[in-house]
Scaffold this motif. Sequence first.
Motif, PDB file in Angstrom:
ATOM      1  N   GLY A 240     -13.606   0.996  -6.407  1.00 34.49           N
ATOM      2  CA  GLY A 240     -13.852   0.215  -5.203  1.00 34.49           C
ATOM      3  C   GLY A 240     -13.822   1.089  -3.971  1.00 34.49           C
ATOM      4  O   GLY A 240     -13.375   2.234  -3.984  1.00 34.49           O
ATOM      5  N   ALA A 241     -14.313   0.538  -2.860  1.00 33.86           N
ATOM      6  CA  ALA A 241     -14.502   1.321  -1.638  1.00 33.86           C
ATOM      7  C   ALA A 241     -13.198   1.855  -1.060  1.00 33.86           C
ATOM      8  O   ALA A 241     -13.149   2.964  -0.539  1.00 33.86           O
ATOM      9  CB  ALA A 241     -15.231   0.467  -0.597  1.00 33.86           C
ATOM     10  N   LEU A 242     -12.129   1.067  -1.143  1.00 39.11           N
ATOM     11  CA  LEU A 242     -10.863   1.499  -0.544  1.00 39.11           C
ATOM     12  C   LEU A 242     -10.313   2.728  -1.257  1.00 39.11           C
ATOM     13  O   LEU A 242      -9.902   3.702  -0.610  1.00 39.11           O
ATOM     14  CB  LEU A 242      -9.846   0.365  -0.582  1.00 39.11           C
ATOM     15  CG  LEU A 242      -8.596   0.557   0.281  1.00 39.11           C
ATOM     16  CD1 LEU A 242      -8.939   0.504   1.758  1.00 39.11           C
ATOM     17  CD2 LEU A 242      -7.535  -0.495  -0.046  1.00 39.11           C
ATOM     18  N   ARG A 243     -10.324   2.702  -2.573  1.00 37.44           N
ATOM     19  CA  ARG A 243      -9.860   3.862  -3.331  1.00 37.44           C
ATOM     20  C   ARG A 243     -10.843   5.024  -3.253  1.00 37.44           C
ATOM     21  O   ARG A 243     -10.449   6.176  -3.099  1.00 37.44           O
ATOM     22  CB  ARG A 243      -9.666   3.487  -4.807  1.00 37.44           C
ATOM     23  CG  ARG A 243      -8.450   2.638  -5.121  1.00 37.44           C
ATOM     24  CD  ARG A 243      -8.337   2.451  -6.633  1.00 37.44           C
ATOM     25  NE  ARG A 243      -7.127   1.770  -7.015  1.00 37.44           N
ATOM     26  CZ  ARG A 243      -7.028   0.457  -7.214  1.00 37.44           C
ATOM     27  NH1 ARG A 243      -8.110  -0.301  -7.037  1.00 37.44           N
ATOM     28  NH2 ARG A 243      -5.888  -0.095  -7.570  1.00 37.44           N
ATOM     29  N   ALA A 288       0.235  -9.085   7.115  1.00 40.99           N
ATOM     30  CA  ALA A 288      -0.587  -8.400   8.118  1.00 40.99           C
ATOM     31  C   ALA A 288      -1.906  -7.885   7.546  1.00 40.99           C
ATOM     32  O   ALA A 288      -2.834  -7.586   8.312  1.00 40.99           O
ATOM     33  CB  ALA A 288       0.199  -7.239   8.722  1.00 40.99           C
ATOM     34  N   VAL A 289      -2.006  -7.801   6.227  1.00 42.60           N
ATOM     35  CA  VAL A 289      -3.233  -7.279   5.621  1.00 42.60           C
ATOM     36  C   VAL A 289      -4.431  -8.129   5.999  1.00 42.60           C
ATOM     37  O   VAL A 289      -5.514  -7.603   6.322  1.00 42.60           O
ATOM     38  CB  VAL A 289      -3.083  -7.193   4.082  1.00 42.60           C
ATOM     39  CG1 VAL A 289      -4.437  -6.933   3.417  1.00 42.60           C
ATOM     40  CG2 VAL A 289      -2.098  -6.097   3.706  1.00 42.60           C
ATOM     41  N   LEU A 461      -4.183  -2.807  -1.280  1.00 45.57           N
ATOM     42  CA  LEU A 461      -4.583  -2.969  -2.677  1.00 45.57           C
ATOM     43  C   LEU A 461      -3.799  -4.084  -3.353  1.00 45.57           C
ATOM     44  O   LEU A 461      -4.351  -4.877  -4.123  1.00 45.57           O
ATOM     45  CB  LEU A 461      -4.372  -1.655  -3.433  1.00 45.57           C
ATOM     46  CG  LEU A 461      -5.307  -0.490  -3.082  1.00 45.57           C
ATOM     47  CD1 LEU A 461      -4.828   0.796  -3.739  1.00 45.57           C
ATOM     48  CD2 LEU A 461      -6.735  -0.806  -3.525  1.00 45.57           C
ATOM     49  N   ASP A 462      -2.510  -4.159  -3.080  1.00 45.06           N
ATOM     50  CA  ASP A 462      -1.668  -5.191  -3.698  1.00 45.06           C
ATOM     51  C   ASP A 462      -2.137  -6.586  -3.306  1.00 45.06           C
ATOM     52  O   ASP A 462      -2.251  -7.480  -4.160  1.00 45.06           O
ATOM     53  CB  ASP A 462      -0.210  -5.000  -3.285  1.00 45.06           C
ATOM     54  CG  ASP A 462       0.448  -3.802  -3.957  1.00 45.06           C
ATOM     55  OD1 ASP A 462      -0.134  -3.276  -4.931  1.00 45.06           O
ATOM     56  OD2 ASP A 462       1.526  -3.384  -3.500  1.00 45.06           O
TER      57      ASP A 462
END
Length: 501
Positions: A240-243, A288-289, A461-462
């Motif tokens: 995925g984009a974040l990783r 806050a995510v 991610l969590d």
Amino acid sequence: MTATTKRPPASIVFIFGGSGDLNYRKLTPALYNLSLDGYLPEQFAVVGIGRSKYSDSSYRDRLLEGIKAFSRQKDDLDTNWDVFSKSVAYLNMDGEDADAYKKIADWVNDKEKEWKTQANVIFYLAVAPQLVPDIATNLGKLPLCGDTSRVRIVVEKPFGHDLESARSLNNLLGGLFAEKQIYRIDHYLGKETVQNILALRFANALFEPLWNRNYIDHIQITAAETVGLEGRGGYYETSGALRDMVQNHLLQILCLIAMEAPVSFDADEIRNKKVDVLSAIRHFTHEAVRDNAVRGQYDAGVVKGKKVVAYRDEEGVKHESATETFAAVKFFVDNWRWSGVPFYVRTGKFLQQKKTQITIEFKSAPHFAFPQESADTWRPNRLIISIQPDMDIRLRFQAKRPGQSMMLNPVEMVFNYMDAFDGQQPEAYETLLLDVMQGDATLFMRADQVDQAWQVVTPILDVWQKRQPVDFPNYQPGSWGPEDAEALIAQDGHHWVNVKV
């Protein structure tokens, strides 16, 4: 970032995954270019390692195809390749076969006897992440790897899948090699424009005094791609984009933008400053995510007149996949220099333009002394650093229009690499491979950097894993991503800089 062009000592580069795509497209072309530019030592060898059945001759023929397609230097190719290829060999072996590693030790011994000198030995792991632990363990058993002064191991990203796996891999490598032997590579840091960030900031009195919360309103970092998975569905589905982009590439760029001035360009001094930034980035609570991170996934559509399928219909992707192909995050660096300044970071597949760009937006100057009509064209100062595909730096400022009235227009001063410097710019892998041979770890990730970067993205991610998206797919190919990404920055009164202005 090597401070000198002095050639490294005698070197042997073993490339695990020698028959793979990374070596074919990037590594051997980079070594070939270094050879033509006179940077490689006279006593040099590159040895591909793989399970494919190649002889030395057939392996060289295969690599020559890659040189023709991907090298930036194609003049007198047949003659130059004939010289370079004499340093190329191939070892047919299975990286999971512990007994086969004696071939490597024997190869090094034979070559050093031929050269009548000891050589730097570099093991480049251009393999799938799941193969790294076994290869590293088997290499660690070789007596020669105990020589910390001349043996190095290069590990490609992704470095771990999450914080726990990254720590596990760090512990494994740290038990087999000294930290100074481990080179965790991120090719973004080898790009000329990325390295120039440090020169721009710390070699120019014009910028550094303004580089703080007193003068900078916000910062944007964009890495946009106009392509999709390109056959990497199996890998991307677990990433995925974040990783894939934010955890490594973009956080490292953020560190270069936000770090304090180093006292020297020593590798550990630079890396210490980066760790300080990562340690200061605010860790979001789960609540806050939602307010600070946005994800997206592309739908079916048309890009440049060509139909593309939705992400969920790509080969290797689950039909109800929740993997994001777009990510945008608002980070905060909670230290004295950057308190309250948002860092907006975004990346995605199938976006409108291909570009990696940093935008530094300064606070507006007071304009009460100017006529009211000047407010219509008033724009804050802005510094744009383009990393790819353009390589330039643009400074926007206000100037008076010709005429009898005090009317203002935003104008630009532009520094373009290709216009300013003669000759071709080295590819990122050229810079990084030369640094490994010279033992310069400045541009490589240290264990604590990797750990801190994973700590930054882990809360996001969590939450994303626990809260399945209900709106995927949520953006069209050829757009700038989901609407929520615009809302993320618009709620602070800003907008994404999508074109150079």
